[in-house]
Design an enzyme around this catalytic site. Structure first.
Site, short mmCIF file in Angstrom:
data_model
loop_
_atom_site.label_atom_id
_atom_site.label_comp_id
_atom_site.label_asym_id
_atom_site.label_seq_id
_atom_site.Cartn_x
_atom_site.Cartn_y
_atom_site.Cartn_z
N LYS A 114 0.82 -1.21 0.00
CA LYS A 114 0.00 0.00 0.00
C LYS A 114 0.85 1.26 0.00
O LYS A 114 0.50 2.26 -0.63
CB LYS A 114 -0.94 0.01 1.22
CG LYS A 114 -2.10 -0.97 1.08
CD LYS A 114 -2.95 -0.96 2.35
CE LYS A 114 -3.90 -2.13 2.40
NZ LYS A 114 -4.49 -2.28 3.75
N LYS A 193 -9.49 -10.90 -12.64
CA LYS A 193 -10.18 -11.06 -11.35
C LYS A 193 -11.19 -9.92 -11.15
O LYS A 193 -10.87 -8.75 -11.35
CB LYS A 193 -9.13 -11.03 -10.22
CG LYS A 193 -9.77 -11.07 -8.85
CD LYS A 193 -8.77 -10.93 -7.72
CE LYS A 193 -9.56 -10.74 -6.42
NZ LYS A 193 -8.76 -10.77 -5.23
N LYS A 196 -13.28 -4.22 -7.50
CA LYS A 196 -13.78 -2.86 -7.56
C LYS A 196 -12.74 -1.95 -8.22
O LYS A 196 -13.05 -1.09 -9.02
CB LYS A 196 -14.08 -2.36 -6.15
CG LYS A 196 -15.01 -1.18 -6.14
CD LYS A 196 -15.21 -0.66 -4.75
CE LYS A 196 -13.95 -0.05 -4.25
NZ LYS A 196 -13.90 1.19 -3.62
P1 AMP Z 1 -12.12 -7.00 -1.36
O1 AMP Z 1 -13.31 -6.44 -2.05
O2 AMP Z 1 -10.94 -7.18 -2.27
O3 AMP Z 1 -11.79 -6.30 -0.06
O4 AMP Z 1 -12.49 -8.50 -0.92
C1 AMP Z 1 -13.45 -8.81 0.05
C2 AMP Z 1 -13.62 -10.32 0.07
O5 AMP Z 1 -14.16 -10.79 -1.18
C3 AMP Z 1 -12.32 -11.12 0.28
O6 AMP Z 1 -12.58 -12.24 1.09
C4 AMP Z 1 -11.93 -11.55 -1.10
O7 AMP Z 1 -11.18 -12.73 -1.10
C5 AMP Z 1 -13.30 -11.75 -1.78
N1 AMP Z 1 -13.21 -11.46 -3.22
C6 AMP Z 1 -12.99 -10.25 -3.79
N2 AMP Z 1 -12.96 -10.33 -5.14
C7 AMP Z 1 -13.15 -11.64 -5.45
C8 AMP Z 1 -13.20 -12.38 -6.67
N3 AMP Z 1 -13.07 -11.79 -7.87
N4 AMP Z 1 -13.39 -13.71 -6.59
C9 AMP Z 1 -13.53 -14.34 -5.39
N5 AMP Z 1 -13.49 -13.70 -4.21
C10 AMP Z 1 -13.30 -12.37 -4.22
#
Ligand code: AMP
Ligand code: TRP
Length: 324
Positions: A114, A193, A196
């Site tokens: 970060k 992947k 956001k």
């Molecule tokens: P984040 O939005 O990156 O903070 O992720 C929040 C949760 O969602 C975490 O447990 C990630 O592992 C899961 N997650 C985020 N994006 C994906 C994705 N494309 N596929 C599977 N799990 C995801």
């Protein structure tokens, strides 16, 4: 009885990747008997990157509404905003900070990552893992389901719990991270992947027209309509197979292989499948987020009362150990 606890940042509205990859598995785990679950929104952690209170508040509401919409049962799960139990979380953070060697934080992968990437490298980003450790051990959690990226934070949490226990006597449960390697990465509309930050996500709570528009943007190759198509590497097919009933997936697979079936048809089927699969969730999200925010607020406040009572008791014990 085991205590399971996990936190989710409120950095944006949850998308299909979060729902399939994190929300639904966590809800399933919390529904298993014999487990006591704590699930909270890490809005204090989100302050490291989001400064606008209105934005943070909206994100927190959207995250809370999404969890309730996906079936979180607040009679079984203590569901709360970290900021509403902030006094205890931050007080424990200080005690743990004083037991945490500086290099442990300076060498954390996520801090290094970060601080390379973000313009605003604040002290909150640096002490982030200490607050996370406090979040966990304050409730004597045994198991913490998290994504792979959080593995090091869990190791640091264990170190901090052990350091406190060594310095002041047995006080905290030393928690274990639960990292489910089986959870697949959900692809976004561009095939990378879903995230956001890549702007390639599907928001299943959007109004139908907008949802359809996004689904139409799913990447595809230029194989003509009449020609047979390879389902294995196609993003529309991949997404469809994650949410549609097995028989329908098989039908789509046959259609791809046979030819005469275009990507437009497949995308329309994906759109319909999303609406069907998430009909109840879309309706509940609308209820909590748009129609009845007071009901959402009430659910959170009930959870916060339970969380505060547990945290208060634990912090009494901690202060006793410190002779405060
Ligand atoms: P984040 O939005 O990156 O903070 O992720 C929040 C949760 O969602 C975490 O447990 C990630 O592992 C899961 N997650 C985020 N994006 C994906 C994705 N494309 N596929 C599977 N799990 C995801
Ligand atoms: N750092 C976690 C993430 O970004 C969120 C989080 C904060 C958390 N406190 C926690 C997760 C405690 C598990 C337990 O995903």
């Amino acid at each position: 009885m085991s205590r399971i606890l996990t936190g989710i940042q409120s950095s944006g509205k949850p998308h299909l990747g979060n729902i399939l990859g994190a929300i639904l598995p966590a809800i399933q785990m919390s529904a298993q008997s014999g487990n006591e679950s704590f699930l909270f929104i890490a809005d204090l952690h989100s302050l490291t990157t989001i400064k606008d209170p209105a934005v943070l508040q909206e994100n927190t509401r959207a995250v809370a509404a999404a969890w309730l919409a996906c079936g979180l049962d607040t009679s079984r799960v203590t569901f709360y905003r970290q900021s509403q139990v902030a006094a205890y979380h931050t007080e424990l953070t200080w005690y743990l900070s004083c037991l945490t060697p500086y290099p442990m934080l300076a060498n954390a992968h996520s801090f290094k990552d970060k601080s390379d990437r973000l313009a605003d490298v604040n002290a909150g980003l640096f002490t982030y893992p200490v607050l996370m450790a406090a979040d966990i051990i304050l409730y004597d959690a045994h198991y913490v389901p998290v994504g792979k990226d959080q593995k090091q934070h869990l190791e640091m949490t264990r170190d901090m719990a052990e350091a406190f226990n060594r310095a002041y006597g047995e006080t905290f449960v030393v928690p274990e991270g639960v990292i489910d390697e089986r959870i697949m990465v959900i692809p976004g509309i561009d095939g990378q992947k879903m995230s956001k930050s890549y702007g390639n996500y599907i928001d299943i709570f959007q109004p139908e027209k907008e949802l359809q528009k996004v689904v139409k943007k799913v990447i595809s190759d230029s194989t003509p309509l009449e020609a047979p198509k390879d389902p294995t590497n196609d993003v529309t097919f991949k997404l469809y197979s994650l949410i549609a009933p097995a028989a329908d997936v098989e039908t789509m697979r046959q259609n791809y292989l046979a030819g005469g079936y275009g990507y437009g048809h497949a995308k329309q089927a994906l759109f319909e499948a999303l609406k069907t699969r998430f009909a109840k969730e879309r309706e509940l999200f609308d209820y909590y987020y748009h129609q009845n925010p007071a009901a959402l607020e009430q659910k959170l406040q009930e959870g916060e009362e339970k969380a505060r009572a547990i945290a208060a008791q634990k912090m009494n014990e901690v202060r006793g150990k410190l002779r405060f």
